[in-house]
Design an enzyme around this catalytic site. Sequence first.
Site, PDB file in Angstrom:
ATOM      1  N   TYR A   1       0.853  -1.191   0.000  1.00 51.73           N
ATOM      2  CA  TYR A   1       0.000   0.000   0.000  1.00 51.73           C
ATOM      3  C   TYR A   1       0.884   1.234   0.000  1.00 51.73           C
ATOM      4  O   TYR A   1       1.850   1.306   0.766  1.00 51.73           O
ATOM      5  CB  TYR A   1      -0.888   0.004   1.249  1.00 51.73           C
TER       6      TYR A   1
ATOM      7  N   ASP B   1       9.258   2.767  -0.061  1.00 48.12           N
ATOM      8  CA  ASP B   1       8.197   3.339   0.764  1.00 48.12           C
ATOM      9  C   ASP B   1       8.486   3.002   2.224  1.00 48.12           C
ATOM     10  O   ASP B   1       8.216   1.899   2.689  1.00 48.12           O
ATOM     11  CB  ASP B   1       6.834   2.782   0.329  1.00 48.12           C
TER      12      ASP B   1
ATOM     13  N   LYS C   1       4.084   8.933   8.959  1.00 51.88           N
ATOM     14  CA  LYS C   1       3.849   8.360  10.289  1.00 51.88           C
ATOM     15  C   LYS C   1       4.871   8.854  11.332  1.00 51.88           C
ATOM     16  O   LYS C   1       4.785   9.998  11.737  1.00 51.88           O
ATOM     17  CB  LYS C   1       3.729   6.846  10.170  1.00 51.88           C
TER      18      LYS C   1
END
Length: 442
Positions: free
Chosen positions: A155, A250, A278
């Site tokens: 994702y 990522d 995050k």
Amino acid sequence: MNEAESPNSPESHQYEVTDLLARARARIPGGVNSPVRSFNAVGGDPFFVARGEGAYLIDTNGNRYIDYVQSWGASILGHAHPAIVEAVQRAAADGTSFGASTEREVLLAEAICACVPSVEMVRLVSSGTEAAMTAVRLARGATGREKIVKFSGCYHGHLDALLVAAGSGVATLGLPGSLGVTAGAVADTIVTPYNDIEELGMVFDQYGDSIAAVLVEPIAANMGLVPADPAFLESIRKRCDAHGSLLVLDEVITGFRVGPAGAQGILGLRPDLSIFGKVVGGGLPLAAIGGSQAIMDQLAPNGGVYQAGTLSGNPLATAAGLAALDLLGESAYAALTDTATVLVEGLRTVIGDAGLSVQVPRVQTLAGLFFSADPVTDYEAAQAVDHERYAAFFRGMLRRGVYIAPSGYETLFPSLMHGGNEIEATLAAAGETAREIADEIS
Ligand SMILES: *Cc1c(COP(=O)(O)O)cnc(C)c1O
């Protein structure tokens, strides 16, 4: 909203959860501002958080939960860490957004570059999705190519080009994974299985010279926790080098969570571009894209790849990010790795002892939970595990005051505030829940 209804006032805690949920569902699609919060995958009604405190969430009915979601990993220091709270309060007093540069943007860019050797320059944005979107555009702009490669089950946020359904074992040209994503938007996206070197080779053999970038989670954490085979990552690097494609790592979850230099530091991998989110924002909306000066300078205003943001490098978010990075030295990662190790070994034991087949993978500070007899190495395997059992386990844990991710496709995020007591309580709850499930099926 008047004073008495402010989210921090005791009055707001007096709503019955069901009332608040009904009101939420009347005015917010599904009652949530991000779909996985809905509990649709596990059943039952979601709670509303009144506040967080270290390892704990307290809901609007006053229930306390040991929290393993921790804002999907963003809150590595635990909730409401005093250093973050103070940094944000101080920053807020000086103004919350200017749309003009501030010193902390420079400090945070320098801090990221100092931690991650492959990153010489960074641009700050507000979400991981935005960072991924920028990475795709920058890679296409820098290479003059159009195709991008992603892996099933990885994702990278909800940008159109990467919302592509997983291919089933065979490399497929993208089919949209969401209504509203046009065939055109994903026509240049190639999806291939995670950890499959052979399929990747076939993709490069066929399309290599038109591939702008390969995007990959170095530790997949959005199909449950699935570590990459180091040889798989190495083969991505080699194929990209051979064909002049960019490797985009990522690290939105792994960056500043598995170690100061992220997964690339641990794996000895040098990507062309990295994206962070995050943890790097200390729990505020902040993310980043970084890489070599030669590539990053192709972003506007120096280069022709346009990218912008009203709230980019926001003063509160940079304050929180700097405060978080300041507290994340080697010893913090060592401590968190120890916590994750005890958690994982304990879960394996108590769930296994109840007679349930379980896989509890750990990579550094990240933990996963699959109800499966066999290890999970790709998306197909992640889909085949017992998600009904995960849902039952989730509900049993929630009743016992432990909140794990409300979907079997997620990861467990212990924080630095999860101490011996919290782990012990978690394992006791897990043992009881597993025995309850085992009793029901026998
Ligand atoms: C969360 C996540 C994103 C998207 O970040 P948002 O801030 O939610 O847009 C991208 N990549 C990975 C690996 C993520 O876990």
